[in-house]
Structure formats: C-alpha cells, structure tokens
Design a protein around this motif. Structure first.
Motif, mmCIF file in Angstrom:
data_model
loop_
_atom_site.group_PDB
_atom_site.id
_atom_site.type_symbol
_atom_site.label_atom_id
_atom_site.label_comp_id
_atom_site.label_asym_id
_atom_site.label_seq_id
_atom_site.Cartn_x
_atom_site.Cartn_y
_atom_site.Cartn_z
ATOM 1 N N LEU A 204 0.834 -1.211 0.000
ATOM 2 C CA LEU A 204 0.000 0.000 0.000
ATOM 3 C C LEU A 204 0.865 1.256 0.000
ATOM 4 O O LEU A 204 1.943 1.290 0.599
ATOM 5 C CB LEU A 204 -0.917 -0.012 1.219
ATOM 6 N N ASP A 205 0.320 2.261 -0.665
ATOM 7 C CA ASP A 205 1.059 3.519 -0.786
ATOM 8 C C ASP A 205 0.544 4.494 0.283
ATOM 9 O O ASP A 205 -0.328 5.320 0.027
ATOM 10 C CB ASP A 205 0.844 4.085 -2.194
ATOM 11 N N HIS A 206 1.106 4.376 1.484
ATOM 12 C CA HIS A 206 0.601 5.176 2.616
ATOM 13 C C HIS A 206 0.690 6.677 2.336
ATOM 14 O O HIS A 206 -0.139 7.457 2.799
ATOM 15 C CB HIS A 206 1.369 4.845 3.891
ATOM 16 N N ASP A 207 1.711 7.081 1.568
ATOM 17 C CA ASP A 207 1.876 8.516 1.275
ATOM 18 C C ASP A 207 0.693 9.083 0.487
ATOM 19 O O ASP A 207 0.417 10.272 0.541
ATOM 20 C CB ASP A 207 3.144 8.754 0.444
ATOM 21 N N GLN A 208 0.036 8.205 -0.263
ATOM 22 C CA GLN A 208 -1.074 8.672 -1.106
ATOM 23 C C GLN A 208 -2.430 8.526 -0.424
ATOM 24 O O GLN A 208 -3.471 8.742 -1.042
ATOM 25 C CB GLN A 208 -1.109 7.872 -2.425
ATOM 26 N N GLY A 209 -2.424 8.122 0.826
ATOM 27 C CA GLY A 209 -3.703 7.899 1.513
ATOM 28 C C GLY A 209 -4.485 9.186 1.722
ATOM 29 O O GLY A 209 -3.919 10.274 1.792
ATOM 30 N N GLN A 210 -5.800 9.016 1.807
ATOM 31 C CA GLN A 210 -6.673 10.169 2.099
ATOM 32 C C GLN A 210 -7.406 9.903 3.406
ATOM 33 O O GLN A 210 -8.009 8.846 3.560
ATOM 34 C CB GLN A 210 -7.749 10.303 1.029
ATOM 35 N N ARG A 211 -7.387 10.885 4.293
ATOM 36 C CA ARG A 211 -8.081 10.746 5.560
ATOM 37 C C ARG A 211 -9.056 11.899 5.708
ATOM 38 O O ARG A 211 -8.718 13.044 5.446
ATOM 39 C CB ARG A 211 -7.100 10.780 6.738
ATOM 40 N N THR A 212 -10.273 11.586 6.139
ATOM 41 C CA THR A 212 -11.270 12.646 6.285
ATOM 42 C C THR A 212 -12.028 12.471 7.597
ATOM 43 O O THR A 212 -12.592 11.407 7.858
ATOM 44 C CB THR A 212 -12.296 12.603 5.119
ATOM 45 N N GLN A 213 -12.003 13.509 8.398
ATOM 46 C CA GLN A 213 -12.792 13.522 9.631
ATOM 47 C C GLN A 213 -14.202 13.971 9.258
ATOM 48 O O GLN A 213 -14.391 15.000 8.613
ATOM 49 C CB GLN A 213 -12.148 14.513 10.621
ATOM 50 N N HIS A 337 1.446 16.135 12.993
ATOM 51 C CA HIS A 337 0.426 17.133 12.613
ATOM 52 C C HIS A 337 -0.789 16.554 11.909
ATOM 53 O O HIS A 337 -1.918 16.828 12.300
ATOM 54 C CB HIS A 337 1.043 18.221 11.735
ATOM 55 N N THR A 338 -0.553 15.790 10.837
ATOM 56 C CA THR A 338 -1.722 15.230 10.151
ATOM 57 C C THR A 338 -1.870 13.736 10.424
ATOM 58 O O THR A 338 -2.990 13.258 10.568
ATOM 59 C CB THR A 338 -1.648 15.461 8.617
ATOM 60 N N TYR A 339 -0.769 13.006 10.514
ATOM 61 C CA TYR A 339 -0.866 11.550 10.651
ATOM 62 C C TYR A 339 -1.473 11.110 11.983
ATOM 63 O O TYR A 339 -1.936 9.977 12.098
ATOM 64 C CB TYR A 339 0.516 10.903 10.467
ATOM 65 N N GLU A 340 -1.411 11.954 13.005
ATOM 66 C CA GLU A 340 -1.994 11.576 14.301
ATOM 67 C C GLU A 340 -3.113 12.531 14.728
ATOM 68 O O GLU A 340 -3.558 12.485 15.872
ATOM 69 C CB GLU A 340 -0.902 11.520 15.382
ATOM 70 N N ARG A 341 -3.568 13.349 13.800
ATOM 71 C CA ARG A 341 -4.589 14.331 14.154
ATOM 72 C C ARG A 341 -5.905 13.682 14.585
ATOM 73 O O ARG A 341 -6.605 14.156 15.481
ATOM 74 C CB ARG A 341 -4.861 15.275 12.970
ATOM 75 N N ALA A 342 -6.248 12.554 13.958
ATOM 76 C CA ALA A 342 -7.539 11.924 14.259
ATOM 77 C C ALA A 342 -7.625 11.495 15.727
ATOM 78 O O ALA A 342 -8.719 11.411 16.293
ATOM 79 C CB ALA A 342 -7.771 10.734 13.334
ATOM 80 N N ILE A 343 -6.464 11.231 16.336
ATOM 81 C CA ILE A 343 -6.462 10.843 17.760
ATOM 82 C C ILE A 343 -6.926 12.024 18.605
ATOM 83 O O ILE A 343 -7.749 11.884 19.520
ATOM 84 C CB ILE A 343 -5.050 10.388 18.188
ATOM 85 N N SER A 344 -6.420 13.191 18.269
ATOM 86 C CA SER A 344 -6.796 14.410 18.989
ATOM 87 C C SER A 344 -8.302 14.686 18.813
ATOM 88 O O SER A 344 -9.008 15.037 19.767
ATOM 89 C CB SER A 344 -5.948 15.551 18.433
#
Ligand code: FES
Ligand SMILES: [Fe+2]
Length: 356
Positions: A204-213, A337-344
C-alpha cells in the motif's frame, strides 16, 4: 492548531473511568447491534449491552424492530439471553409475560397483585434504527439525535458499499490485553502504518492515503503502490463485489473507517468488515468482527490475513503500551500534525460526552 493527546493515563486502566464511559459515552451513543438479517421473522430477538444497560431488540408483528430494556418490571430479572425466537417475552423468575410491543400481558397468581395497572408496567423502551442493513441501538427512549443525524456525512460516504446487499461470510472474535481506546487510537493513527506493518501492508502507498474527519467519525482510503497494483487486486481470497467497483476509485482502495465511539470498519473491493470493540475490563477488550461480502471465496483465508495484521501487529503494539500506562513516567509527547490528528479529534469527541 497542533493536535494534542488529551486523556490522562488513568483513562486507560482505572475501573472508575470505564464506569463513567459506560454511563456517559456508551449510554448516550448509537451502538452497533448486528445485522437486520439476523433478526428475521416476527419474534426474533437479540440481546445487546449498551454501557450499563442490557437491551433486547425484537421484531414485532408488523415486521419492525423494537428495543427494550431487558429488565422485568416485577423484580428486575433479565427476560432473555443471547438470540432466539419467541411469541412473547417471558420472565424466567415468576413468569410475567410481555408482548412484542413490550406491553405486560400476563401475571401468574394475579390475585396476589391487587390494584396494579398493567398498562404502566410495560418494558422500558430503548431505541433501535437500521442503516444499510446494520442495526444500531441507543439505550434512551428519546435519544438526542436520530441514527442518521448521529452518523451525519459518514452515512452517505459509506453507502456505496451497500452492506445491506452483502452476505454474512464469517464472524470471528479476538481479545487483547489493552484498553479499548488504545485500539481506536491505533486504528486512526496513520503514522504507525510504515512501522508496525512494514511487510503486511507493504503493497500500500501510505503517502497517497486520504483521511477525512466527518464529525466524530472518520474515513480513510489508500491505493496500492503502482508496482503492486495488479498483484494486490488478485491477492484477496474473496470475490470482488461489482457494486463497489462501480463507484469512484477510492471505494476499491484499502479502506479503514471509524464510526464513533467504538466501531472500526475495514473495506476493500471484496469485503466490508465491521469490528465492534467491547471493553471487558479497563485493560481487556474484545473485538467482534463481522465479515460481509459475496460467497464463493475463502473467508478463513481472509481472517488469517486480517488477524495477522490486527491481532499480530496492532494488538501487539497496544498491549505493549498497556504495560506502561501505570508507570510514573508514562506520558504522551507531541503528536504528528496530520498523521496523528484523528487521535486528537477522537479525544475531543470523547470528552464532549464524558464531560457533558
Ligand atoms: S422478576 Fe420477572 S417475574 Fe418476577
Ligand atoms: Fe494497524
């Protein structure tokens, strides 16, 4: 604003935290309770725990689902256990009998009970609604939000998976020695993908992942690396689901989603897997996985791969953290900043209910 870890260590091991979670978080949330298909004909029932409350969902004469507190109005016994089929709900203690609308229908030895109004002694009501063939309950008769209001934008985002049109392929339960929130935090942590799953998720290409809250919920997708794309496509032991492929590309990618407060969901071209997290104690959690898809593949092989990742790698690392949460030097430093933001964000939504 930089993301921040907002919970104290005690939230991960103290019994009093779990009790407050059951009361304020699970007691006020819409919780996954299974598939509508499990509750087939009239009189099918299933019990479910919602925080401190024990509920029963039952299909009535009109074919609708109803939810009640599984508490006899005589002296509080549980009426039914697990799943089954009934024409009335009969208490095992002194055989008070309730109809499928929760109404009190019969009291044996009733000359012993004078001046009572049976109409006031029906089962206490809870709430039940379905979305995409999935049943959710809320322990309140009048929740603050309907299920669709609670789900908000994630309801539409996940709709193309059409879970209501998929079949139950297999269920599996794993348990691990860690607080349930550590699993959630790991599930929505993008940073660990490179380091905890260097081989199992190498394609998997983790760099290309999309995350949406999406409100308190979260969705993510990531494509296979170009050089692995073909191999990745044929690596699934389950048949592709045509209606998923009819949608934008992200629906065929590797999906990891989260319905607040305790429901990770995993998706791909060939599967929709729901992973319900049940805290057994502050330091022990059960994960009940329901695999939906199309028949004709090898569900056992799916779980072998799935469990290598979730049980072998993810549960392993959070059990490691659990060993440290009582230490006087346990603390959480800066978050990515972005990779762990969902935890916050998860902590914000969690605290909103816990403090409210
Ligand atoms: S507790 Fe249910 S009938 Fe007595
Ligand atoms: Fe992981």
């Amino acid at each position: 604003m930089a993301p921040k870890y907002k919970l104290p260590a005690a939230a991960y091991f103290e019994e009093s935290w779990l009790r407050q979670e059951k009361l304020k978080l699970f007691g006020a949330s819409w919780l996954y309770a299974g598939q509508a298909a499990e509750l087939g004909p009239t009189g099918s029932y299933k019990t479910i725990t919602a925080g401190l409350d024990e509920l029963v969902v039952v299909r009535n004469q009109e074919g609708e689902l109803k939810a009640f507190h599984n508490v006899c109005r005589h002296r509080g016994a549980q009426l039914v256990q697990g799943t089954g089929q009934c024409s009335t709900l009969v208490c095992p203690y002194h055989k008070w009998t309730y109809g499928l609308e929760g109404n009190l229908r019969g009291i044996p030895k009733d000359p012993q009970f004078t001046n009572i109004d049976k109409d006031l002694l029906g089962l206490h009501r809870a709430s039940v609604e379905t979305w995409m063939g999935l049943v959710f309950v809320n322990s309140n008769e009048y929740p603050n939000e309907t299920l669709l209001e609670w789900l908000g934008d994630i309801a539409q985002e996940l709709a193309p998976f059409g879970a209501g049109n998929l079949e139950l392929l297999k269920r599996d339960t794993i348990s691990f020695n860690a607080n349930w929130k550590l699993y959630i935090e790991n599930h929505i942590d993008w940073l660990h993908l490179w380091f905890v799953h260097p081989e199992t998720l190498a394609a998997l290409d983790h760099d290309q992942g999309q995350r949406t809250q999406l409100g308190p919920h979260w969705v993510s997708y990531e494509p296979a690396k170009a050089e692995h794309a073909e191999a990745y496509k044929v690596s699934s032991p389950l048949p592709d689901i045509p209606h998923i492929q009819d949608n934008p590309a992200r629906y065929s990618e590797n999906g990891a989603h989260f319905i607040f407060p305790n429901l990770p969901i995993f998706t791909g071209t060939s599967f929709f897997a729901i992973a319900e997290l049940i805290p057994l104690t502050p330091e022990k959690t059960e994960m009940r996985v329901t695999l939906l898809g199309l028949r004709g593949g090898d569900a056992d092989a799916f779980f072998e791969i799935f469990n290598d990742i979730t049980k072998g790698e993810d549960a392993g690392i959070i059990e490691n953290i659990q060993q440290n949460v009582r230490s006087k030097h346990f603390s959480v430093g800066p978050l990515a900043h972005t990779y762990e933001r969902a935890i916050s964000d998860f902590h914000d939504n969690y605290l909103r209910l816990m403090d409210g």
